[in-house]
Design an enzyme around this catalytic site. Structure first.
Site, PDB file in Angstrom:
ATOM      1  N   GLY A  12       0.491   2.185   0.643  1.00  0.00           N
ATOM      2  CA  GLY A  12      -0.272   3.350   1.630  1.00  0.00           C
ATOM      3  C   GLY A  12      -1.802   4.040   0.654  1.00  0.00           C
TER       4      GLY A  12
ATOM      5  N   LYS B  66      13.771  -7.705   5.230  1.00  0.00           N
ATOM      6  CA  LYS B  66      13.124  -6.734   4.702  1.00  0.00           C
ATOM      7  C   LYS B  66      13.622  -5.116   4.390  1.00  0.00           C
ATOM      8  CE  LYS B  66       9.799  -4.779   2.380  1.00  0.00           C
ATOM      9  NZ  LYS B  66       8.533  -3.403   3.141  1.00  0.00           N
TER      10      LYS B  66
ATOM     11  N   ALA C 227       3.423  -3.032  -1.543  1.00  0.00           N
ATOM     12  CA  ALA C 227       2.838  -1.874  -1.692  1.00  0.00           C
ATOM     13  C   ALA C 227       1.964  -1.136  -2.513  1.00  0.00           C
ATOM     14  CB  ALA C 227       3.968  -0.498  -1.621  1.00  0.00           C
ATOM     15  N   GLY C 228       0.615  -0.936  -2.748  1.00  0.00           N
ATOM     16  CA  GLY C 228      -0.005  -0.601  -2.999  1.00  0.00           C
ATOM     17  C   GLY C 228      -1.330  -0.531  -3.350  1.00  0.00           C
TER      18      GLY C 228
END
Length: 264
Positions: free
Chosen positions: A167, A106, A193-194
């Site tokens: 985060g 990744k 993410a998020g």
């Protein structure tokens, strides 16, 4: 680690996975909680920050591999904490050495410490180098549809646009960009993410994303094990809703009962 191809498998780099929930391994209080949360999530692919998590770099310290063995899980080493293409490529090569030739990785190249947004120029540069070097690259990127397509064209095996800053727990901030990315993609699109709670994950799947990767939403919850279970169910429900096909949105009501046979 992988399973025979089910009817609705997530396919990444030719491998079939039943679970569409990918989980991180950071921020948990200890390795045992990491294991329990991963099991509750029913995750098959787990990310590992090579710069922060021991997978053999320190033979005298507890290793993540003790609780998440490669025979059972697909380990996805990531380049978290890298701010240049050169640093990211170096980290991927270290991971491949530690994991005996493992090519799936990744890629994330960050722009700054405040937003943790991807540096798209450095990301493109690193992706080109890694693909040329034989890596199977799953790439963290912005929700820019043009950039997402460019990364696919380079040869990345999955594109991972953010829903919101890493985060932040804000959930999906631009579903229209995500839809554009999804509709034009020929590789898996995985929200990265998020995500903050189960409804965020369900919405991502309802939009047509192929999967969701999360860490903070689980590890930062009051009860990480319970949240991991909730996220698993949300992913499954969102995927089924996408496959089933939602009804169109209408401005006015539409009776659910037929008018034929009405008395009077």
């Amino acid at each position: 680690m992988t399973n025979p191809a089910p009817s609705d498998a997530l396919v990444i780099a030719g491998k079939h996975y039943r679970s569409r929930l990918l989980t991180g391994t950071g921020k948990f209080k200890d390795l045992d909680e990491t294991r329990l949360a991963t099991e509750a999530a029913a995750a098959e692919i787990v990310t590992v920050a090579i710069r922060r998590v021991n997978i053999g770099q320190d033979p005298n310290a507890p290793s993540l591999l003790d609780v998440l063995p490669p025979e059972r899980y697909t380990l996805l080493p990531n380049t978290a904490g890298c701010y240049t293409a050169e640093d990211a490529v170096r980290t991927c090569r270290l991971a491949r050495e530690l994991l005996d030739g493992h090519n799936l990785t990744k890629l994330e190249v960050l722009g700054d410490e405040k937003t943790l947004y991807p540096d798209v120029v450095q990301t493109l540069k690193a992706a080109e180098q890694l693909v040329a070097d034989g890596f199977e690259v799953m790439v963290y990127t912005s929700d820019d549809p043009i950039l997402a397509k460019r990364l696919e064209d380079i040869g990345c095996v999955a594109v991972m646009p953010l829903a919101a800053p890493i985060g932040s727990g804000l959930g999906i901030q631009n579903k229209y960009n995500l839809l554009e990315i999804i509709e034009n993609a020929k590789v898996p699109i995985i929200v990265d993410a998020g995500v903050g709670t189960a409804s965020d994950a369900a919405i991502a799947m309802e939009l047509g994303c192929d999967g969701v990767l999360m860490n903070t939403a689980i590890a930062g919850a009051r009860d990480p094990i319970l949240m991991a279970s909730a996220m698993r169910k949300a992913i499954e429900a969102g995927r089924e809703a996408f496959l089933a096909g939602r009804i169109p949105r209408k401005r006015y009501a539409s009776a659910s009962s037929p008018v034929d046979g009405v008395i009077g």
